[in-house]
Design an enzyme around this catalytic site. Sequence first.
Site, short mmCIF file in Angstrom:
data_model
loop_
_atom_site.label_atom_id
_atom_site.label_comp_id
_atom_site.label_asym_id
_atom_site.label_seq_id
_atom_site.Cartn_x
_atom_site.Cartn_y
_atom_site.Cartn_z
N ASP A 138 1.02 -1.19 0.08
CA ASP A 138 0.22 -0.02 -0.05
C ASP A 138 0.85 1.28 -0.13
O ASP A 138 2.17 1.20 0.21
CB ASP A 138 -1.10 -0.03 1.25
CG ASP A 138 -2.18 0.89 1.05
OD1 ASP A 138 -2.27 1.78 0.06
OD2 ASP A 138 -3.43 0.76 1.65
N TRP A 139 0.34 2.46 -0.18
CA TRP A 139 1.13 3.38 -0.42
C TRP A 139 2.19 3.92 0.87
O TRP A 139 1.81 4.29 2.00
CB TRP A 139 0.09 4.74 -0.39
CG TRP A 139 0.66 6.15 -0.69
CD1 TRP A 139 1.50 6.80 0.16
CD2 TRP A 139 0.53 7.02 -1.90
NE1 TRP A 139 1.82 7.98 -0.35
CE2 TRP A 139 1.37 8.18 -1.60
CE3 TRP A 139 -0.20 6.96 -3.17
CZ2 TRP A 139 1.22 9.23 -2.55
CZ3 TRP A 139 -0.12 7.86 -3.78
CH2 TRP A 139 0.73 8.98 -3.83
#
Length: 759
Positions: A292-293
Site C-alpha cells: 500500500d502507499w
Amino acid sequence: MKKYIILMSFLLTGGLGLQAQNSEIPSSVKNVETKVDSILFMMTLEEKVGQLVQYNGSWDLTGPASEMGNKEKEERLKKGLVGSMLNVLSVEATREAQKLVMENSRIKIPLMFGYDVIHGYKTIFPVPLGETASWDLEAMEKSARIAAIESVADGVNWTFSPMIDVSRDARWGRIMEGSGEDPYLTSLVGVAKIKGYQGDDLSDSTTIAATAKHFAGYGFAEAGRDYNTANVGEYELHNFILPPFKAAADAGVATFMNSFNTIDGTPATGSKMLQRDILKRDWNWNGFVVSDWGSITEMIYHGFSKDKKHAAEIAFKAGSDMDMEGGAYEAGLLELVEEGEIDESLIDDAVERILRVKFKMGLFEDPYRYSNPELAEQISYEEHREVARDIARKSVVLLKNEDDILPIKSEVQKMAIIGPLAADKDTPIGNWRAQGEANSAVSVLEGIKAAAGDNVEITYAEGAPLGIGERSFLMPLEINETDKSGFADAISKAENADLVIMVLGEDAFQTGEGRSQAKIGLAGVQQELLEEIYKVNQNIALVLINGRPLEITWAAENIPAIVEAWQLGSESGHAIADVLFGKYNPSGKLPVSFPKAVGQEPLYYNQQNTGRPYSEEHVTFSSYTDVDKEPLYPFGFGLSYTDFEYGEIQLSAEEMNANGEIMVSVPVTNTGDVAGKEVVQLYLRDLVASKARPIKELKGFEMIELNPGETKTVEFIIDEEMLRFYSANKKWESEAGDFEVFVGTNSRDLKKAEFTLNK
Ligand code: NOJ
C-alpha cells in the site's frame, strides 16, 4: 542451467535483442514463463530492482508525496528503473510516460498504470457497500466491466480494486469501500468484480488488471480507527478475513495489495506468514503483491524497522513485490543483495511475477494498447448511465414502510423535499470517485421533479448545510454544527405539504480513507432538523444518503418510512425516484448490521453464542444494560412493497455422509398486490465443534421474482464442503455432528430445520 537453456533457445529462435522492440518476441516462444525467464536473464540487478518500484504521477495524491522530484523520476523511467506508475491519467499522459521507457531504456519493459477505480471511472456506480446491497452479482460484474472500459479509454490498465476487507465496524471510514460484514457475500462480490475488470482474457484491450486488497486484516482496525492495529487470532483470520482473498486468488486476480495495519503485532506489509506462506505457497498464486502507499517505509513508524533499508529487507523477504511510492526498495534492495542479505533468486521471483502479469496484459506485444484514443470515441456514456441507474435502484434498501406510505400515492398533491442532501449533486458521487465529475449526480430533488409529473406541487428547502468549506480527498471535512437559519423555511414548507421527503445522511467525505468517526448518528444539526419537521408533519419518508451504517434509532421509532439510498453514484436521484414512486419495487438487503447505538460496534450477525447468551432472570448475561444487544436492522434485512411468506423448510434427508448432499427446499409466496423480488437466504450453524462456531453463517442465497399470489419453491444443496471451517486442527475441514439450517428473508427472521453429518 535451466535459464541458460531457455536463453539459448530464445536467442536461436530470433531473440529479443537489446534494442529490439518487444513485439519481436518470436512466436515460437509461446509460453509466458519462457518469455519471462528470457527477459529476466538479460536484466541487470539494478533493472530488476527497478521493476519492483512504483512511482506516483503528480496528478492525484492519495497519501504523503515522496521527496523525489518529477525530473528525477523521469530520468529513472528512461533508464528502465521503474515497474509501474499510479495516478497517471489520460491517453496522452500514459503514452508520454510509456514512451520514456520504450524509447530510452535498455530492455524496454512496459509500465503498468494503476489507479483507484473503486466504483466507476467517469460513470459512477453506487459505493461498493451500497452496490453489495443489491446482492446482484451479475449487475456488479457489469459495473466493473464498464469501469474497466472507461479506464482503458483514459490509459489506465490496472485498478486497485476490489477491496474485499470484511468489516464489522460502522465507525471505520472505509467500510463504504467493501462489501460489509460477511465473508461469503464479500467473496462472491469480489470474484464478480474481478471477472468484470479482467474479463476472460487480460490481454483484451478493454480489460484491466484487478487488485485484491488489503491483505490482510485492515477491516478489523481496532475501534474502527483507520490504520489502527488489528488484533486477530488465527481462527478469526482464517475463517472471516482470508476467505474472500482465497476466492480472489482462485479467480486469478492479477495482483494483491498488502495493508497498513499490524496484525498480531506484525505489519501486514512485513508479514511473511501472510504473503509468502499463505498467499504464494499455500494458495499457489502467481501474481504479484504491491505494497500500500508507502506502507513499507511506514514500518519504521510501527517500530518494526529502523530505517528504509531495514524496512525494504523485511517487506521484501516477507513477499511484498512492489513498493508503492515508498522509496524503500530503491533505497535498499540493491545493497541488500550485494551484501548477501537477500538472495538474488528472491528478486528474480518478484520480477518474474511482475513480468508475468505484464505479458498476460499483452503489454509486450503493444505497450500502448491501453492508451488508445479511438476507444474513448466508441464509448456511449449515456448507455453506461442507464446501467448505473439500474444498479443504483437495485441497491436501495427499504428499511421501514409503516402504513404503506410508500410508494408515493397519487393523492399526494404537495410534496416538500427537505434536507441538506436533497439538492446535492455531489455527495451521491461518494468518496473514491476516480474521474467522476464533481456535482455531476442527479440529485434527489431533480429525480423527484422528473418523476412526479406536473400535477404535484414540489417545494424544496435545504434546512441546514451539512458540510461547510472546502471538500477534497485529503482535507478534513467541517460539519455545520450551528447554522440553523434555514430551519424556519423548511418547517413552513413541511407544514403545507401532504408528504415530506427528508434527505439526510453523510457527506461524501465522511467515509473513505482516514474518515473514521466515533459518532455515527446524523451529523451536525440534521437530527434536530428531522425532529423539528416531525413536530409539524409526521407524514415523512426519510431518504438516507450515506456510506456507512448510521445510528438512526430515533428515526426508526418515529418516522414512518425509511429508505437507505447510500451514495448511489451518477444516477442517484433518478434511481431514488424510481423507488419512491414505485417504478422499481425495492429489493436490496443490508450487507451490514445497523446498530441501535454506536457502543454496540463492532456489530455482526455471525457472532459466537458466548457462554451466557441470554437470561430472563438476571443481568449477568452477554448484553448491555442500557441498550439490548440486537441490531436495529440486521444483516440481510430489506423490505419490499409486497410481502413474502415463507413456508416450512423441507430437507431431502436428515443425515448425510461426507460425499453426500441434502436438498433444502422452501416455498416462498408473494402475498401482496404487486410483483417483487426477494433474496432468499440460507444460513447454517455447526452446533458442536472443535472451535466455537458462529450462531449462523450465510452459505447461499437466491434472488427470485414473484407475481402477486405466486409461489416458488427455492432449493439449496448442502454438501460437505459447505460445512468446512478452519478448525482446531488448523485446516479447513468439516466435523461430524449436528447442524442447524435456516432459510429466510434476513439473518434474523428465519425458518429452521436440523440435520446430521456422519463421517
Ligand atoms: C492507499 C489506500 O489504502 C489504497 O487502498 C489505495 O489503493 C492506495 N492508497 C493508492 O491510492
